[in-house]
Scaffold this active site. Structure first.
Site, PDB file in Angstrom:
ATOM      1  N   TYR A  19       0.825  -1.208   0.000  1.00  0.00           N
ATOM      2  CA  TYR A  19       0.000   0.000   0.000  1.00  0.00           C
ATOM      3  C   TYR A  19       0.865   1.267   0.000  1.00  0.00           C
ATOM      4  O   TYR A  19       0.594   2.219  -0.733  1.00  0.00           O
ATOM      5  CB  TYR A  19      -0.917  -0.034   1.223  1.00  0.00           C
ATOM      6  CG  TYR A  19      -1.956   1.053   1.298  1.00  0.00           C
ATOM      7  CD1 TYR A  19      -3.124   0.983   0.537  1.00  0.00           C
ATOM      8  CD2 TYR A  19      -1.797   2.134   2.160  1.00  0.00           C
ATOM      9  CE1 TYR A  19      -4.098   1.970   0.628  1.00  0.00           C
ATOM     10  CE2 TYR A  19      -2.772   3.122   2.261  1.00  0.00           C
ATOM     11  CZ  TYR A  19      -3.917   3.028   1.493  1.00  0.00           C
ATOM     12  OH  TYR A  19      -4.875   4.014   1.581  1.00  0.00           O
TER      13      TYR A  19
ATOM     14  N   LYS B 296       0.887   4.102  -2.871  1.00  0.00           N
ATOM     15  CA  LYS B 296       0.506   5.476  -2.581  1.00  0.00           C
ATOM     16  C   LYS B 296       1.662   6.457  -2.835  1.00  0.00           C
ATOM     17  O   LYS B 296       1.427   7.620  -3.198  1.00  0.00           O
ATOM     18  CB  LYS B 296       0.001   5.587  -1.136  1.00  0.00           C
ATOM     19  CG  LYS B 296      -1.344   4.909  -0.919  1.00  0.00           C
ATOM     20  CD  LYS B 296      -2.388   5.364  -1.935  1.00  0.00           C
ATOM     21  CE  LYS B 296      -3.810   5.010  -1.524  1.00  0.00           C
ATOM     22  NZ  LYS B 296      -4.803   5.425  -2.540  1.00  0.00           N
TER      23      LYS B 296
END
Length: 251
Positions: A152, A156
């Site tokens: 993640y 991001k």
């Protein structure tokens, strides 16, 4: 109605995406509410249309090229050429690195980064043709690193580099690209995180809020306000930026 701008918001069935879609509709845009299935978009579409706005539900897998192409074609045909795109769709597959599977890595990078790439590539031609466009990408404070989120965090952080490159490439066509990096936001996704770490929701919110300078957790509407600004006419000289909406400064 013919001069109304059209927006696509991905992952808009609930949470942050639903709040952004609702806000853009309040701002006067026609909104394509996109999520994995049309059914999952029903509540968001109903909230918009009941309030007098214009919205349609679009089912699509943003990580699949054919699905994205079909979705954008549907939006252009039914609502008009999309010139605002919010890449919000995302999933979590948290685990420590040594326990993270290749599938968990690929799934997260696929939805976040590949999805943003495919959606933006499909929509940008409409923006270029119009000589006006807004791309808003959802990053996260996790881009700065977060235990148990190698996939993640990488996705991001990648969204920020993607955003800055879009700003450079598309600026001459009247298209801006910016990113929002939310901090702790109270959503179904963070509730799932609380369950995963074995904390009661109220305790989880309090623990997070105590570490935030403004001493509260964020809500989806906090992100929607920022998305509304980035999508506005007045934000035309703001591009390639990342705003941390986290209740305090982040590096």
């Amino acid at each position: 109605m013919s001069d109304r701008r059209t927006a696509i918001v991905t992952g808009a069935g609930r949470g942050i995406g639903a709040a952004i879609a609702t806000r853009l509709a309040q701002d006067g845009l026609a909104v394509a509410v996109l999520d994995l299935s049309e059914e999952s978009c029903a509540d968001t579409v109903a909230a918009i249309t009941d309030a007098g706005g214009s919205a349609i539900a679009v089912g699509a897998d943003v990580s699949d090229e054919a699905s994205v192409t079909a979705a954008v074609d549907k939006v252009a045909a039914e609502l008009g050429a999309p010139t605002v795109l919010v890449n919000n769709a995302g999933i979590l597959r948290d685990n420590l690195l040594f326990k993270m599977s290749v599938d968990d890595w690929d799934a997260v990078l696929g939805v976040h980064l590949r999805g943003a790439f495919l959606m933006t590539r499909a929509v940008q031609k409409h923006m270029v043709d119009a000589g006006w466009g807004r791309v808003v990408n959802l990053s996260s404070t996790s881009a700065l690193g977060n235990r148990g989120q190698a996939n993640y965090s990488a996705a991001k952080a990648g969204m920020q580099g993607f955003t800055k490159t879009l700003a450079i490439e598309l600026g001459k066509f009247g298209v801006t690209a910016n990113a929002i990096a939310p901090g702790f936001i109270q959503t179904d996704m963070t509730k799932a995180t609380a369950e995963r770490v074995g904390m009661e929701w109220e305790d989880f919110v309090k623990a997070n809020a105590d570490a935030i300078p403004v001493k509260r957790g964020g809500v989806p509407e906090d992100i929607a306000h920022t998305a509304s600004f980035f999508a506005s006419e007045g934000a035309g000289f703001v591009s390639g930026q990342v705003i941390y909406v986290a209740g305090g400064p982040r590096d």
